[in-house]
Design an enzyme around this catalytic site. Structure first.
Site, PDB file in Angstrom:
ATOM      1  N   GLY A 177      -1.107   4.825   9.514  1.00 33.48           N
ATOM      2  CA  GLY A 177       0.035   5.716   9.289  1.00 33.48           C
ATOM      3  C   GLY A 177      -0.385   7.160   9.162  1.00 33.48           C
ATOM      4  N   ILE A 178      -1.433   7.568   9.878  1.00 37.09           N
ATOM      5  CA  ILE A 178      -1.971   8.926   9.728  1.00 37.09           C
ATOM      6  C   ILE A 178      -1.018   9.988  10.248  1.00 37.09           C
ATOM      7  CG2 ILE A 178      -3.190   9.026  11.951  1.00 37.09           C
ATOM      8  CD1 ILE A 178      -5.531  10.364  10.339  1.00 37.09           C
ATOM      9  N   GLN A 202       3.833  11.758   6.882  1.00 39.94           N
ATOM     10  CA  GLN A 202       3.675  12.807   5.876  1.00 39.94           C
ATOM     11  C   GLN A 202       2.419  12.589   5.034  1.00 39.94           C
ATOM     12  OE1 GLN A 202       6.640  14.401   2.541  1.00 39.94           O
ATOM     13  NE2 GLN A 202       5.709  12.475   1.933  1.00 39.94           N
ATOM     14  N   LEU A 250      -0.082  -3.044  12.758  1.00 37.30           N
ATOM     15  CA  LEU A 250      -0.167  -4.003  11.649  1.00 37.30           C
ATOM     16  C   LEU A 250       0.411  -5.358  12.020  1.00 37.30           C
ATOM     17  CD1 LEU A 250       0.753  -1.816   8.522  1.00 37.30           C
ATOM     18  CD2 LEU A 250      -1.496  -2.605   9.259  1.00 37.30           C
ATOM     19  N   ALA A 252       0.734   2.809   6.452  1.00 36.80           N
ATOM     20  CA  ALA A 252       1.697   2.458   7.485  1.00 36.80           C
ATOM     21  C   ALA A 252       2.731   1.479   6.928  1.00 36.80           C
ATOM     22  CB  ALA A 252       0.978   1.842   8.684  1.00 36.80           C
ATOM     23  N   GLN A 272       7.308   0.393   7.546  1.00 32.98           N
ATOM     24  CA  GLN A 272       8.690   0.809   7.862  1.00 32.98           C
ATOM     25  C   GLN A 272       9.229   1.274   6.523  1.00 32.98           C
ATOM     26  OE1 GLN A 272      11.915   1.973   8.065  1.00 32.98           O
ATOM     27  NE2 GLN A 272      12.399  -0.006   7.148  1.00 32.98           N
ATOM     28  N   SER A 319       5.257   1.133  -3.846  1.00 35.42           N
ATOM     29  CA  SER A 319       6.380   2.073  -3.962  1.00 35.42           C
ATOM     30  C   SER A 319       7.162   1.837  -5.249  1.00 35.42           C
ATOM     31  CB  SER A 319       7.311   1.918  -2.763  1.00 35.42           C
ATOM     32  OG  SER A 319       8.521   2.608  -2.963  1.00 35.42           O
ATOM     33  N   GLU A 329      10.191   1.829  -5.328  1.00 33.61           N
ATOM     34  CA  GLU A 329      11.352   1.015  -4.949  1.00 33.61           C
ATOM     35  C   GLU A 329      11.177  -0.434  -5.393  1.00 33.61           C
ATOM     36  OE1 GLU A 329      14.287   1.599  -3.485  1.00 33.61           O
ATOM     37  OE2 GLU A 329      13.990   3.760  -3.378  1.00 33.61           O
ATOM     38  N   TYR A 358      13.221  -3.190   1.939  1.00 36.01           N
ATOM     39  CA  TYR A 358      11.983  -2.400   1.854  1.00 36.01           C
ATOM     40  C   TYR A 358      11.280  -2.658   0.532  1.00 36.01           C
ATOM     41  CZ  TYR A 358       8.987   1.686   1.141  1.00 36.01           C
ATOM     42  OH  TYR A 358       7.927   2.496   0.875  1.00 36.01           O
ATOM     43  N   LYS A 382       7.622  -4.396  -0.061  1.00 35.72           N
ATOM     44  CA  LYS A 382       6.560  -3.709  -0.798  1.00 35.72           C
ATOM     45  C   LYS A 382       6.037  -4.565  -1.954  1.00 35.72           C
ATOM     46  CE  LYS A 382       5.599   0.315   1.059  1.00 35.72           C
ATOM     47  NZ  LYS A 382       4.203   0.650   1.471  1.00 35.72           N
ATOM     48  N   ARG A 402       8.261  15.859   5.614  1.00 31.55           N
ATOM     49  CA  ARG A 402       9.105  14.664   5.517  1.00 31.55           C
ATOM     50  C   ARG A 402       9.964  14.527   6.780  1.00 31.55           C
ATOM     51  NH1 ARG A 402       8.664   9.900   2.999  1.00 31.55           N
ATOM     52  NH2 ARG A 402       9.039   9.971   0.757  1.00 31.55           N
TER      53      ARG A 402
END
Length: 872
Positions: free
Chosen positions: A8-9, A12, A57, A79, A81, A123, A125, A147, A151, A182
């Site tokens: 996920g480079i 952000q 992934l 990385a 979603q 996260s 979340e 999500y 996580k 972002r």
């Protein structure tokens, strides 16, 4: 040189982390998802200093290949979603990438080199429905989106690999972190992008969801340094990273628009389509938990026993509503609804209580639905908090009486009829439910005509379906039980009862209380205390009534006027039936529970249009009325407040001189003024109420002068302040009445009693009941013969009177009592009442069985004694 691999480079966090690692001397390998083009905008400035490899992934093979080729010392898995709303549209993809992708990467590391240090981007979340504040590493996880759920899986699989394979696998639980990098799909960038476009004239509005949603926002550049520090520790662990401060989306909007000299209120539009399907929601849960607790810990009363037992007798066909011998003093559905529920789910208190809990929850949901549509989500949330913070109301709605049934029906009647654009099917259903209300409790007679009048005013001829459906169900039930059903309408002017529906047996009730004026005032202020928001809010709304031009819309004006007349019309009617008579003065609060929802919705509608600049006359009236309410609330709470106040120290005085030492206020009031303890407590608590109101007034004035002086007038500010304080302190205002009555489980106790009784008393036996006010234990004795007039205990007992008429209408007297005593096979007597029976139970004529194992309530002497007549 250490080597770091970053998935996920291009995002952000990946871009900030890559810059940080380069500064620290790392060789950086970035993993980008395979696509025709790779978006390198965020890492454009460092592209020449890093190596980009394509991987996914979802592809185990690609992960193994670049781990073997580059042999990193550290792996940062960023990385995912990661856009929450998208996770609702693509939950399976979110799970495969964000959850299973972590497993694939950990398995690849274990296969290539288990000594690689691994960082998993968890996260906040995952906390979802927050279980404690503040959240920490040990806080239970309760995700509220696909999500968040994904996580949680990634988080726990990281912990499992750490513990199972001794890998250095660390998890960072990061709260929201933002930056100019972002994506525009995130609310922070959506706001700042819209601000720029609006300032440049390229957009005219910004549509957002819940402006009151709270978030902990930090700077992404700081958070990636925390990631790196986690992998530099001696041992792997889990870490929560946040600023410790939360801010509303509204605050973000205000600051962002202010940067370009704009007022966000002119451009931001709340759009419900942006609300998350599962925002953090504790209000209904708070109500439900309290409701279940009260259902299990509140003693059963006369009305509950009558509704449940008569309902069961009607549902089983042993009796029919308005049959001779059984009192049908309420509309038939008051009994039939709990009766048929018991046929379906089993006879007993548990069914009655759980049915009441269900109706109570549905009443809250209906109020929320109506409030959200007519007042918005913020006011709807406040409406639910009114219930969640009102323990006395919750307790009332949690026992098997009709308050929760009526509240549920009324909430949905109003939800389906209030406001503009109601579809015909909702209006028809509203009328049907309004008709049902009248058939549950006859005191709800005004609901159908008043709602119909409002509906014709607001919706025109579409409201005809509402009126027809309501009248249809009312007429159908009346035809079923005609003409005996007319006896429930004897209180209505112009209703003439036929002979068979009229009681003419005479007799004198033994329940004839004499109520003094102070007790009537006590009932009124007690009701204000228990229904503070509905009653005080409607009074304040009347005094802050908007000018016609001040209403937000014509529809709001119609709703406001209708709800004001509806609510206060029912208040007047029920005040006359309780406070205005001697029979049930302290029923007033329970009566208001039928329709307090209308008062809450009135406040929801009108608060948006309040006249915040009332005249001096209305300001003075507001202050006087609110001080009276404070004083009256103190008076009504004298039992809880008065006694502690009387124990407070007071200076000793003689001839206006202060003497050494102290006495108590009780010493002064009893010694000098010769007051009784009860009267002294009332004086003390009344003064306390007035003092508290005056102190609040002074505090409010100081706050108003410092902050709000140029925005609203003091009277309006003080009124809103009192309402806010009343809402927050509702559990305190309700005092001991809002607490659990019993430490034991009342439902379980009555079930144990029922099992004990059914093991002793066989089917077909006749039973004389004197086992307490509530006849609930008789629910557990199927097939026995009872004397139905006893279900209402002494309240249906008359001195003298015509026996034939008495028995027909469900009353009884000395003659009938003697007859039943002479013929009954079994007697069930409450311990507390046994003294008056001692001489009757001659050991030569009666056998006594073991008492019930527990009492029917937590009061002393509520165990039941069982006697059997010896037949020779």
């Amino acid at each position: 040189m250490p080597t770091a691999l970053v998935t996920g480079i291009t995002g952000q966090d990946g871009s900030y982390l890559a810059e940080l690692l380069l500064k620290k001397g790392y060789r950086v390998i970035g993993v980008a998802r395979r696509s025709s083009t790779v978006n390198t905008q965020r890492i454009q400035n460092i592209l020449d200093d890093i190596t980009i490899v394509q991987g996914d992934l979802q592809d185990q093979g690609s992960l193994l290949s670049f781990l073997e080729e580059y042999q990193p010392t550290e792996v940062y898995n960023l990385a995912a979603q990661s856009f929450v709303p998208t996770s609702w549209n693509q939950p399976a993809l979110t799970g495969d990438v964000t959850a299973l992708g972590v497993t694939r990467l950990l398995e690849a590391i274990r296969f290539v080199n288990p000594k690689i240090r691994f960082y998993q981007a968890s996260s906040s979340e995952m906390f979802g429905k927050v279980m404690e504040v503040p959240q920490k590493e040990s806080t239970p996880l309760y995700p509220r989106s696909p999500y968040g759920v994904a996580k949680v899986y990634g988080h726990w699989i990281t912990v499992n690999y750490r513990e199972s394979f001794n890998m250095f696998a660390t998890s960072g639980i990061l709260f929201n972190h933002e930056s100019p990098r972002r994506g525009l799909e995130f609310v922070t960038r959506k706001i700042t992008d819209a601000v720029a476009k609006i300032k440049l004239g390229k957009a005219s509005e910004l549509r957002l969801g819940n402006l009151e949603a709270q978030r902990d926002w930090g700077f992404a550049g700081d958070y990636v340094e925390a990631m790196w520090l986690m992998l530099q520790q001696e041992h792997p662990d889990n870490y929560v990273i946040g600023t410790g401060e939360t801010h509303a989306v509204r605050e973000f909007c205000e600051i962002a628009f202010a940067r370009v000299d704009l007022d966000y209120k002119e451009f931001v539009v709340q759009d419900e389509k942006f609300y998350r399907p599962a925002e953090v929601e504790l209000r209904l849960l708070a109500y439900l938990i309290q409701s279940i607790i009260f259902a299990h810990t509140t003693g059963s009363g006369l009305d509950e026993g009558a509704y449940l037992l008569k309902g069961l007798l009607f549902a089983t066909g042993e009796y029919r509503p308005f049959d001779p011998g059984i009192s049908t003093n309420k509309a038939p559905l008051a009994f039939l609804i709990p009766g048929y529920a018991q046929l379906l789910f089993g006879a007993g208190l548990r069914t009655g209580r759980y049915l009441a809990v269900f109706f109570g929850v549905m009443a809250v949901i209906g109020t929320w639905v109506a409030s959200r549509r007519i007042g918005g989500k913020w006011l709807a949330a406040g409406a639910v908090w009114v219930f969640a913070l009102s323990p006395v109301v919750i307790k009332t709605y949690s026992v098997g009486v009709t308050q929760s049934t009526i509240a549920c029906l009324l909430a949905w009647v109003l939800a389906f009829s209030l406001g503009e654009g109601r579809p015909p099917w909702q209006l028809i259903l509203s009328g049907f439910l309004a008709g049902l209300m009248m058939l549950v409790r006859q005191n709800m007679l005004p609901v159908l005509p008043l709602v119909a009048l409002y509906a014709f005013w607001q919706h025109g001829w579409k409201a005809l379906g509402l009126l027809i459906s309501g009248l249809a169900i009312v007429i159908a039930v009346h035809l079923t039980y005609w003409p005996e059903i007319l006896q429930i309408w004897s209180w209505v002017p112009l209703v003439t009862l036929p002979a068979q529906a009229s009681y003419t047996g005479g007799g004198t009730p033994i329940w004839l209380p004499q109520i003094v004026l102070a007790s009537r005032a006590l009932s009124v202020f007690q009701s204000i205390r228990y229904h503070f928001i509905a009653l005080s809010g409607s009074i304040i709304s009347l005094l802050l009534w908007p000018r016609f031009s001040g209403w937000k819309s014509r529809a709001d004006f119609r709703m406001g006027l209708f709800l004001m007349l509806f609510f206060w019309g029912l208040i007047y009617m029920h005040a006359m039936a309780s406070v205005g008579l001697d029979y049930c003065v302290f029923c007033f609060s329970n009566y208001i529970s039928f329709f307090n929802i209308a008062g809450i919705l009135l406040l929801v509608v009108i608060v948006k249009s309040w006249n915040w600049h009332p005249s001096k006359l209305y300001q003075g009236l507001l202050i006087v009325v609110l001080l009276i309410i404070f004083t009256g609330i103190g008076f009504s709470a004298f039992e809880g407040i008065g006694a502690p106040l009387l124990k407070l120290p007071a200076p000793r005085m003689r001839d206006l001189r202060i003497l050494p030492g102290f006495v108590t206020w009780w010493d002064i009031l009893s010694g000098k003024f010769h007051l009784s303890k009860n009267l002294a407590m009332k004086y003390a608590s009344t003064f306390f109420g007035f003092f508290t109101g005056s102190l609040t007034l002074l505090l409010g004035y100081m706050i108003w002068r410092r902050v709000w002086r140029n925005k609203v007038r003091f009277g309006a500010f003080f009124a809103s302040m009192v309402l806010a304080i009343g809402l927050i302190t509702s559990p305190v205002l309700h005092g001991s009445t809002g607490r659990k009555e019993c430490p034991s489980d009342i439902i379980l106790a009555n079930e144990q009693i029922g099992s004990h009784l059914s093991g002793i008393i066989p089917r077909g036996s006749s039973v004389y009941w004197d086992g307490g006010l509530s006849a609930v234990p008789l629910l557990y004795l199927p097939g026995v013969k009872i004397f139905p007039a006893q279900i209402n205990s002494a309240y249906s007992f008359l001195s003298n009177g015509d026996t034939a008429q008495l028995i027909k209408f469900g009353f009884w007297n000395e003659e009938l009592a003697a007859e039943w005593k002479a013929t009954a096979d079994y007697f069930i007597i409450e311990d507390e009442r046994y003294d008056s029976w001692k001489e009757f139970f001659n050991p030569d004529q009666f056998d006594e069985f073991q008492r019930s194992p527990v009492g029917t309530s937590c009061s002393d002497q509520s165990q039941l004694r069982i006697f059997r007549r010896i037949r020779k």
